[in-house]
Design a protein around this motif. Structure first.
Motif, mmCIF file in Angstrom:
data_model
loop_
_atom_site.group_PDB
_atom_site.id
_atom_site.type_symbol
_atom_site.label_atom_id
_atom_site.label_comp_id
_atom_site.label_asym_id
_atom_site.label_seq_id
_atom_site.Cartn_x
_atom_site.Cartn_y
_atom_site.Cartn_z
ATOM 1 N N PRO A 141 41.385 26.762 105.948
ATOM 2 C CA PRO A 141 40.765 27.766 106.673
ATOM 3 C C PRO A 141 40.327 27.130 107.945
ATOM 4 O O PRO A 141 40.051 26.029 108.278
ATOM 5 C CB PRO A 141 38.861 27.281 106.386
ATOM 6 C CG PRO A 141 39.006 25.920 104.797
ATOM 7 C CD PRO A 141 40.809 25.912 104.881
ATOM 8 N N ILE A 142 40.413 28.587 108.744
ATOM 9 C CA ILE A 142 39.811 27.642 110.738
ATOM 10 C C ILE A 142 39.566 28.285 110.579
ATOM 11 O O ILE A 142 38.390 28.001 111.822
ATOM 12 C CB ILE A 142 41.578 27.866 111.099
ATOM 13 C CG1 ILE A 142 41.558 29.405 111.333
ATOM 14 C CG2 ILE A 142 42.502 26.969 110.449
ATOM 15 C CD1 ILE A 142 43.070 29.943 111.926
ATOM 16 N N VAL A 143 38.501 29.045 110.716
ATOM 17 C CA VAL A 143 37.146 30.321 111.017
ATOM 18 C C VAL A 143 36.357 30.816 110.077
ATOM 19 O O VAL A 143 37.040 31.259 108.633
ATOM 20 C CB VAL A 143 37.870 31.613 111.817
ATOM 21 C CG1 VAL A 143 36.500 32.967 112.134
ATOM 22 C CG2 VAL A 143 39.129 31.598 112.456
ATOM 23 N N VAL A 144 35.205 30.828 109.865
ATOM 24 C CA VAL A 144 34.309 31.169 109.345
ATOM 25 C C VAL A 144 33.328 32.326 109.660
ATOM 26 O O VAL A 144 33.108 32.197 111.239
ATOM 27 C CB VAL A 144 33.458 30.119 108.699
ATOM 28 C CG1 VAL A 144 31.737 30.738 107.969
ATOM 29 C CG2 VAL A 144 33.448 29.040 107.612
ATOM 30 N N TRP A 227 32.715 30.277 113.228
ATOM 31 C CA TRP A 227 33.183 28.922 113.560
ATOM 32 C C TRP A 227 34.233 28.754 113.256
ATOM 33 O O TRP A 227 34.607 29.792 112.589
ATOM 34 C CB TRP A 227 32.172 28.029 112.806
ATOM 35 C CG TRP A 227 30.444 28.335 113.109
ATOM 36 C CD1 TRP A 227 29.846 26.933 113.155
ATOM 37 C CD2 TRP A 227 29.599 29.251 111.940
ATOM 38 N NE1 TRP A 227 28.439 27.811 113.039
ATOM 39 C CE2 TRP A 227 28.564 28.696 112.577
ATOM 40 C CE3 TRP A 227 29.462 30.227 111.503
ATOM 41 C CZ2 TRP A 227 27.210 29.371 111.813
ATOM 42 C CZ3 TRP A 227 28.422 30.912 110.812
ATOM 43 C CH2 TRP A 227 27.857 30.272 112.073
ATOM 44 N N VAL A 228 34.805 28.498 114.775
ATOM 45 C CA VAL A 228 36.395 28.557 114.432
ATOM 46 C C VAL A 228 37.017 26.422 114.831
ATOM 47 O O VAL A 228 36.646 26.409 115.171
ATOM 48 C CB VAL A 228 36.861 29.081 116.224
ATOM 49 C CG1 VAL A 228 38.460 28.941 116.414
ATOM 50 C CG2 VAL A 228 36.415 30.126 116.391
ATOM 51 N N ARG A 229 37.678 26.371 113.973
ATOM 52 C CA ARG A 229 38.150 25.003 114.123
ATOM 53 C C ARG A 229 39.036 24.547 115.306
ATOM 54 O O ARG A 229 40.239 25.607 114.857
ATOM 55 C CB ARG A 229 38.513 24.524 113.018
ATOM 56 C CG ARG A 229 38.289 24.137 111.107
ATOM 57 C CD ARG A 229 38.917 24.226 110.477
ATOM 58 N NE ARG A 229 39.434 22.539 110.221
ATOM 59 C CZ ARG A 229 39.812 22.282 109.422
ATOM 60 N NH1 ARG A 229 40.580 22.620 108.672
ATOM 61 N NH2 ARG A 229 40.161 20.239 109.812
ATOM 62 N N GLY A 230 38.511 23.750 116.196
ATOM 63 C CA GLY A 230 39.028 24.532 117.614
ATOM 64 C C GLY A 230 41.067 23.346 117.460
ATOM 65 O O GLY A 230 41.606 23.031 118.212
ATOM 66 N N GLN A 231 40.778 22.652 116.358
ATOM 67 C CA GLN A 231 41.973 21.440 116.550
ATOM 68 C C GLN A 231 43.278 22.532 115.510
ATOM 69 O O GLN A 231 44.022 22.637 115.874
ATOM 70 C CB GLN A 231 41.190 20.333 115.519
ATOM 71 C CG GLN A 231 40.985 19.269 116.098
ATOM 72 C CD GLN A 231 40.160 18.223 114.843
ATOM 73 O OE1 GLN A 231 41.365 18.672 113.834
ATOM 74 N NE2 GLN A 231 39.944 17.712 115.430
#
Length: 256
Positions: A141-144, A227-231
């Motif tokens: 998962p990379i974006v909520v 919310w985005v995982r910047g990595q």
């Protein structure tokens, strides 16, 4: 509301009323004010008097005006307006060419908190569709995304399979509405309570986006938090040095 026998000019009294609405949180940041003629009717004054009050509050930094869009409550910190096409996270990922899936985590009809209802100009009897989704790439998962949409504007949304259909596509194609523009704010933070949904460490940095989208007639249609995982996903923008007609007006200055 206004004391016409007071030595204080009417526009100054209107300033104070609006200032109280902002400082009390009744009008939250990014709240879109009614048109000048509607405000003039409510206050029982001329449009010029309202304009004078609004301009003073713009210069004070409490309000911001965007040409052709309207007057808004300014953010508590300085925002950088980015002139860019309003794209969704689905469109961002699709542009990369990567395979991804959409998981619908929550979908329900809610009352919504007062801040969101105010931003969406929702009447007391109005209901919202609350949607929480997660975008997954290669099982990660990379974006909520969490969205709120006034159901009165788009009742068909309760019938859509959002694991297959993006929200904006449903609003425009299934409900026959046209999304015209939006305000998007960015902030850097840690995953915190969203860590479990993102399979991330609570201290992992994420990019937070807050957005209000409007139809072409200026009616607010959607409030979202992302919310985005910047990595895992980097957002890139191409900016032009030249800004045609300098459309932004903020803090009393033309342009940015």
């Amino acid at each position: 509301m206004l004391d016409r026998d007071s030595p204080t000019p009417l526009y100054r009294q209107i300033e104070e009323v609006i200032r109280d609405l902002i400082n009390s949180g009744h009008w939250p940041r990014h709240y879109k004010l009614k048109a000048e003629d509607e405000l003039a009717l409510e206050f029982g004054v001329s449009r010029g008097t309202v304009r004078q009050a609004l301009q003073s509050l713009v210069e004070e930094g409490l309000l911001t005006q965007i040409q052709g869009k309207g007057t808004f409550v300014a953010a508590s910190t300085r925002d950088l307006p980015l002139a860019q096409r309003l794209v969704t996270m689905h469109e961002v990922l699709a542009a990369t060419g990567e395979e991804f899936t959409t998981e619908v985590l929550n979908r329900e009809v809610v009352q919504g908190d007062e801040n969101i209802r105010t931003l969406l100009s929702l009447p007391s009897e109005g209901k919202l569709l609350y949607l929480r989704r997660r975008l997954v790439v290669e099982k990660e998962p990379i974006v909520v995304m969490e969205n709120h949409v006034p159901l009165a504007l788009c009742p068909k949304l309760t019938e859509i399979d959002f694991s297959r259909v993006p929200l904006f596509e449903a609003i425009e194609k299934d409900c026959g509405l046209e999304i015209g523009w939006g305000q998007r704010n960015f902030a850097a933070m840690v995953a915190g309570e969203k860590a479990g949904l993102l399979d991330a460490d609570p201290n992992e940095p994420v990019l937070y986006l807050e957005q209000i989208s409007y139809l072409t007639d200026g009616v607010p249609i959607e409030y979202s938090e992302v919310w985005v995982r910047g990595q895992k996903l980097r957002l890139t923008t191409i900016l032009s040095r030249r800004v045609p007609d300098r459309p932004y007006r903020q803090n009393g200055e033309r342009g940015v």
